[in-house]
Design a protein around this motif. Sequence first.
Motif, PDB file in Angstrom:
ATOM      1  N   LEU A   1       0.849  -1.181   0.000  1.00 17.28           N
ATOM      2  CA  LEU A   1       0.000   0.000   0.000  1.00 17.28           C
ATOM      3  C   LEU A   1       0.887   1.234   0.000  1.00 17.28           C
ATOM      4  O   LEU A   1       2.063   1.166   0.394  1.00 17.28           O
ATOM      5  CB  LEU A   1      -0.902   0.029   1.245  1.00 17.28           C
ATOM      6  CG  LEU A   1      -1.950  -1.089   1.410  1.00 17.28           C
ATOM      7  CD1 LEU A   1      -2.664  -0.930   2.744  1.00 17.28           C
ATOM      8  CD2 LEU A   1      -2.936  -1.058   0.269  1.00 17.28           C
TER       9      LEU A   1
ATOM     10  N   ILE B   1      -0.829   5.671   3.564  1.00 21.10           N
ATOM     11  CA  ILE B   1      -1.988   4.930   4.060  1.00 21.10           C
ATOM     12  C   ILE B   1      -1.579   4.034   5.220  1.00 21.10           C
ATOM     13  O   ILE B   1      -2.226   4.016   6.275  1.00 21.10           O
ATOM     14  CB  ILE B   1      -2.624   4.097   2.928  1.00 21.10           C
ATOM     15  CG1 ILE B   1      -3.175   5.018   1.836  1.00 21.10           C
ATOM     16  CG2 ILE B   1      -3.717   3.198   3.477  1.00 21.10           C
ATOM     17  CD1 ILE B   1      -3.791   4.266   0.664  1.00 21.10           C
TER      18      ILE B   1
ATOM     19  N   VAL C   1      -9.702   3.996   3.993  1.00 21.00           N
ATOM     20  CA  VAL C   1      -8.835   4.357   2.856  1.00 21.00           C
ATOM     21  C   VAL C   1      -8.100   3.122   2.343  1.00 21.00           C
ATOM     22  O   VAL C   1      -7.983   2.915   1.124  1.00 21.00           O
ATOM     23  CB  VAL C   1      -7.839   5.456   3.269  1.00 21.00           C
ATOM     24  CG1 VAL C   1      -6.895   5.774   2.108  1.00 21.00           C
ATOM     25  CG2 VAL C   1      -8.583   6.716   3.694  1.00 21.00           C
TER      26      VAL C   1
ATOM     27  N   ASP D   1     -10.535   0.798   0.416  1.00 23.00           N
ATOM     28  CA  ASP D   1     -10.877   1.367  -0.893  1.00 23.00           C
ATOM     29  C   ASP D   1      -9.732   1.187  -1.882  1.00 23.00           C
ATOM     30  O   ASP D   1      -9.939   0.869  -3.057  1.00 23.00           O
ATOM     31  CB  ASP D   1     -11.219   2.851  -0.752  1.00 23.00           C
ATOM     32  CG  ASP D   1     -12.634   3.067  -0.238  1.00 23.00           C
ATOM     33  OD1 ASP D   1     -13.336   2.055   0.000  1.00 23.00           O
ATOM     34  OD2 ASP D   1     -13.037   4.231  -0.069  1.00 23.00           O
ATOM     35  N   TYR D   2      -8.501   1.369  -1.402  1.00 18.95           N
ATOM     36  CA  TYR D   2      -7.336   1.197  -2.276  1.00 18.95           C
ATOM     37  C   TYR D   2      -7.218  -0.258  -2.724  1.00 18.95           C
ATOM     38  O   TYR D   2      -6.966  -0.537  -3.902  1.00 18.95           O
ATOM     39  CB  TYR D   2      -6.069   1.626  -1.536  1.00 18.95           C
ATOM     40  CG  TYR D   2      -4.807   1.512  -2.362  1.00 18.95           C
ATOM     41  CD1 TYR D   2      -4.355   2.578  -3.134  1.00 18.95           C
ATOM     42  CD2 TYR D   2      -4.059   0.328  -2.378  1.00 18.95           C
ATOM     43  CE1 TYR D   2      -3.204   2.479  -3.894  1.00 18.95           C
ATOM     44  CE2 TYR D   2      -2.918   0.213  -3.141  1.00 18.95           C
ATOM     45  CZ  TYR D   2      -2.489   1.290  -3.888  1.00 18.95           C
ATOM     46  OH  TYR D   2      -1.349   1.174  -4.659  1.00 18.95           O
TER      47      TYR D   2
ATOM     48  N   GLN E   1      -9.925  -1.088  -5.344  1.00 19.08           N
ATOM     49  CA  GLN E   1      -9.604  -0.559  -6.670  1.00 19.08           C
ATOM     50  C   GLN E   1      -8.476  -1.345  -7.320  1.00 19.08           C
ATOM     51  O   GLN E   1      -8.475  -1.562  -8.533  1.00 19.08           O
ATOM     52  CB  GLN E   1      -9.247   0.922  -6.563  1.00 19.08           C
ATOM     53  CG  GLN E   1     -10.421   1.798  -6.159  1.00 19.08           C
ATOM     54  CD  GLN E   1     -10.016   3.204  -5.760  1.00 19.08           C
ATOM     55  OE1 GLN E   1      -8.877   3.619  -5.989  1.00 19.08           O
ATOM     56  NE2 GLN E   1     -10.931   3.938  -5.147  1.00 19.08           N
ATOM     57  N   ALA E   2      -7.502  -1.799  -6.510  1.00 17.66           N
ATOM     58  CA  ALA E   2      -6.407  -2.598  -7.064  1.00 17.66           C
ATOM     59  C   ALA E   2      -6.926  -3.928  -7.588  1.00 17.66           C
ATOM     60  O   ALA E   2      -6.548  -4.366  -8.683  1.00 17.66           O
ATOM     61  CB  ALA E   2      -5.328  -2.820  -6.000  1.00 17.66           C
TER      62      ALA E   2
END
Length: 364
Positions: free
Chosen positions: A197, A201, A222, A225-226, A229-230
Amino acid sequence: MEDHAAASPSPQPDLTRKRLPTLFEVLSRRTLPPVDLFSFYIYMRDQQRSVDYLDFWLDVSQHMSLCRHYVRELRRSVLVSTPDPERASKRSSGILEGLGDLNYAAVAGPSMYTSEKEKDQDARMSAFLREDQEIGYDSAQGSDGRQVRPGQNISTPHEITDSNSPAHAVARQDIRASAEKILYTFLLPGAEREITLPGSITQDVTTAIEEFGRDDPEVFDVAKDYVFQAMERDAFPGFLRMKALGNLIPPTLIMRLILGLVSMFGGFWAAFVLIFLNESRMVRLWLILPFTIGVYCLASYQYSLDPIIALIGFSEYTPFNYSRVREPYVRKLLAHRAIMVLTVTLLVDAALCVLFILVPGKRL
């Protein structure tokens, strides 16, 4: 995998969906094989080699469920045992009363897929947990002077309706332990299953948990969500190509490629030998066998699809292990592609057989 993807009853799948599912629908257990969460887990483990990202997501979802169960039980306990709101923290009681019943399924969804009502409830829940951490609201005093803990039976026993909720009472230290487990397993540098990450973050989550003592679900917003999306960008398109447009996995495809090439080589070798030995066409009819096997295997490799297996409604999830295709749209899509692949196979096979069987022989 058994601890996460197949852990609990899922929300009702959408049997009327006339499109491929989204990643959020898969993670929410709203899809059926071969595009369900179990299949996605196996794909992330065996093909993508990044199952730690999915496990992080699932652990965050479980943490969210734990928090919801704790707050819901505490709210019930306080409302039943403390009719006088002056006996508890006014701010905490107000937050608890404003939370509602917390009956919707707890899914650690990305913020862009969450309704405004769910966002508001989750924000209130996190606010209460932070308040609870500050004032030690882990036990509230009932109207009779007793100490009431979340999950304690005040009047009559009740069933836990949230399918993802634990079957036992949850203490505040359980939530704290859950948050620390996620941090120490996935986020800290050198962790057992560290995921990649952005440093900012990871630092923010570490600071919130270790320095400020936070364990509410918003701590991981956060990061999750990351990760979502990945997975949506890097893994999910390949998963759909493999499971919704095909029904074979890479190890099987490699075996079919090898078998197809060997069969085609044997077919061409035998065809030229029989032609130059001036064998009869009846003898040369045996060429149908290697050419059919070769063309079928090479077509299966090219399209990642075994048409016969697709037409009878099965999809491979591990080598030589198959599950029935139950997602209606995917079943129709695979059937259409199977007919197309079968047609191409028959045309190419027929052309090769006609060419090498009917050509005049000449003995050298």
